[in-house]
Design an enzyme around this catalytic site. Structure first.
Site, PDB file in Angstrom:
ATOM      1  N   GLU A   1      68.211  46.638  -8.826  1.00 44.51           N
ATOM      2  CA  GLU A   1      69.439  46.003  -8.355  1.00 44.51           C
ATOM      3  C   GLU A   1      69.072  44.669  -7.735  1.00 44.51           C
ATOM      4  O   GLU A   1      69.575  44.285  -6.696  1.00 44.51           O
ATOM      5  CB  GLU A   1      70.140  46.944  -7.353  1.00 44.51           C
ATOM      6  CG  GLU A   1      71.566  46.569  -7.035  1.00 44.51           C
ATOM      7  CD  GLU A   1      71.654  45.768  -5.759  1.00 44.51           C
ATOM      8  OE1 GLU A   1      71.025  44.696  -5.704  1.00 44.51           O
ATOM      9  OE2 GLU A   1      72.354  46.210  -4.841  1.00 44.51           O
TER      10      GLU A   1
ATOM     11  N   GLU B   1      67.932  36.407  -8.264  1.00 48.69           N
ATOM     12  CA  GLU B   1      66.725  37.070  -7.764  1.00 48.69           C
ATOM     13  C   GLU B   1      65.730  37.328  -8.895  1.00 48.69           C
ATOM     14  O   GLU B   1      64.758  38.070  -8.717  1.00 48.69           O
ATOM     15  CB  GLU B   1      67.103  38.373  -7.042  1.00 48.69           C
ATOM     16  CG  GLU B   1      67.946  38.107  -5.798  1.00 48.69           C
ATOM     17  CD  GLU B   1      68.273  39.361  -4.993  1.00 48.69           C
ATOM     18  OE1 GLU B   1      67.734  40.435  -5.303  1.00 48.69           O
ATOM     19  OE2 GLU B   1      69.084  39.261  -4.061  1.00 48.69           O
TER      20      GLU B   1
END
Lengths: 378, 378
Positions: free
Chosen positions: A177, A186
């Site tokens: 995630e 990310e």
């Protein structure tokens, strides 16, 4: 020999007991912090606390360094019930399909998703976490919850892991995630591509399986003001805008007065079983549904964890991710009947939009556009 | 010799023209960024743009480094009309009282306050700014606005300045606004003390002249959740709270469901004409006005720019500073008739509250308390 209170080592002050001058070590910890070496500073202060567990300066020093290394969104993310419950459901389904699969959790955080996998019946879960102080804390959470038989925390970025040094064999289920409000920020594309090549079996289940980025045009003076100054208090402050962000920032659209100027449009669509981090660029031709000033492109993601289980951060839903807001430095006027041509690009980690300067509004776009780019999302 | 299009230096690509391999310099800029050397990265990318002003990678590289060095609150601060107008009024009043005084602006930002001083009639203003990319931008703003005759921008922290190297003589008026939501977080105490000793005349006007910190007890699960996890989704995640902040963070109280449990109380009161950054600690005995769970101490400041002109960030007023929120790790129950004894301390830059563990609720505080500490603010 009479043992007096004074000679009891535990009763003496830590400096007297150990011969260490703690003041000098406190200065060293603060110096590491000021150098931006926050994880080193955490370690220094933790050792000082090992010598003197009530040392308030070390406690605060450690905490200040932790706060530079650990973003505050962790708490809001953990309280995001919709996200947690959708992951839990998808994890139960994937583990039930193959309980013997080794599970790899990339970006463990608190260890929550890894423990969900163990609770669902996974026999072995390796959870990696790139921030040392978070990894150390995840190991404590897992141990306190009694899942340390099944879950191993590895304090490492997944892209530095290898089989069998860090992972006993290739994993059959990947759970991750590592997404920000703009999906790619990310590094999920490169991280999953690396895992497919080095850490997963060829037929591994990859969660999330797909993700797409959806954008919408908005008029909003309130958002514009977050990234732009003009004439204020009798001074033209516009040269200050050279410090404005050219990319997106996160904010909640519904907290800012705004009008939507288009339907939502899919910009990029990723299949995480095949996608890599190579830059992509695409043209979007968007039909304004209202006339107004195009201050910002607001975008968000829809992420399919497994087919049929989707999590996302569209406006209005109160996701901890908020939305990605990209303000336009020179907001153009738009109106129905005059399509807006947007240039959308990502460099593997960041999505950015430009109003295509070479295509006057009202003219057809210069590039052929794929069907998916017109798809209306809601 | 025939001059062809190809031999025109301006028409050739920048790499061909200069012999520089820009790709290697782009990598160098990114490397500086990844080392956390953001201001160095800004300079590297600006030079690349000097060679090739349309280089998109350099433009983005520069912008990403700028965003790490320059906080995003600058734009919201510039749009905070109440703050700007109160400073403008105070600056006009101070300059009118002594137009010949040299003005020192510490923490220039965009240069706004320095230009206000020049507009009010100050003949010479020195504005210092510690972040190089902000200082460079302030100089551009001042030049574009035509105030560069009166205003000089110095790219330096004031604590590294001296007379006459950086300032022609001691200044007779100090204007500064280096305050965060908790008043002291940007180092105003030490900065003004240094200026009094090294940069100001003995009778200089100091703006702000005074500041006080006001606190109030609140019950708010919503704030508590921003810094705390407990049992969630069937797991006890509490060990994750070792990463929670022990000090304050900024947030808007009115955006979170809450109940106030006390009147506002003055905690610290500073006279910037005499105050220094030495740590202080004080005991506060607060009488709850309602029963509830004390999740957080919310605090803010009231800053007197000149006598009669006060700016601040109390809850409800929509100041860009928001409020300072300090959550308590183990929120106690409080009720009317049982005073809460708070230990309030600052280390020169950060205010922190503790519920005094050694003083049971209902017992008198162990320390004498100064009158000001009981003062009710609104």
């Amino acid at each position: 020999m009479t043992r007096t209170h004074d000679s009891d080592p535990a009763a003496r002050g830590p400096q007297e007991r150990t011969g260490l001058e703690l003041g000098a070590f406190l200065d060293w910890g603060r110096d590491l912090h000021h150098q931006g070496r926050y994880e080193d500073a955490v370690k220094a202060f933790e050792l000082i606390l090992g010598v003197d567990d009530g040392n308030e300066e070390a406690l605060i020093g450690r905490n200040r360094a932790v706060r530079r290394a650990v973003p505050r969104w962790h708490w809001e993310m953990l309280h995001d019930e919709e996200r947690a419950e959708l992951y839990d459901r998808a994890i139960r389904q994937a583990v039930a399909a193959d309980p013997d699969a080794l599970v790899l959790d990339i970006g463990a955080g608190s260890g929550l998703l890894a423990m969900m996998a163990a609770r669902a019946g996974a026999r072995q879960v390796v959870a990696c976490e790139g921030q040392p102080s978070v990894a150390e804390t995840a190991a404590r959470v897992v141990r306190a919850a009694g899942y340390d038989d099944a879950v191993t925390v590895v304090s490492k970025m997944s892209t530095r892991m290898s089989v069998p040094a860090d992972l006993p064999r290739r994993a059959g289920l990947l759970v991750t995630e590592i997404v920000d409000c703009g999906l790619l920020g990310e590094g999920i594309l490169g991280t999953i591509a690396h895992a497919r090549e080095h850490l997963l079996t060829p037929d591994a289940t990859i969660m999330p399986s797909r993700g797409r980025i959806v954008a919408q045009l908005v008029e909003s003076e309130a958002l514009h003001r977050k990234n732009h100054v003009g004439k204020l208090y009798g001074f033209d402050l516009a040269p200050f805008n050279r410090l404005s962000t050219l990319e997106y920032f996160d904010s909640r659209l519904h907290r800012h007065e705004h009008r939507v100027l288009s339907e939502p449009v899919t910009v990029f669509d990723f299949d995480f079983r095949t996608a890599d981090a190579r830059p992509r660029r695409t043209g979007l031709r968007i039909h304004p549904t209202a006339a107004g000033t195009l201050h910002a492109v607001v975008f968000w993601f829809e992420m399919e964890l497994l087919p049929g289980i989707t999590v996302g951060n569209p406006p209005g839903r109160d996701s901890h991710w908020k939305q990605a807001i990209q303000c336009l430095p020179a907001p153009p006027r738009v109106q129905p009947g005059e399509p807006v041509v947007l240039d959308a690009a990502h460099d593997g980690e960041c999505v950015r939009f430009d109003v295509a300067a070479d295509t006057p509004a009202g003219e057809p776009a210069g590039r052929p556009l794929a069907h998916a780019e017109f798809e209306v999302v809601s």
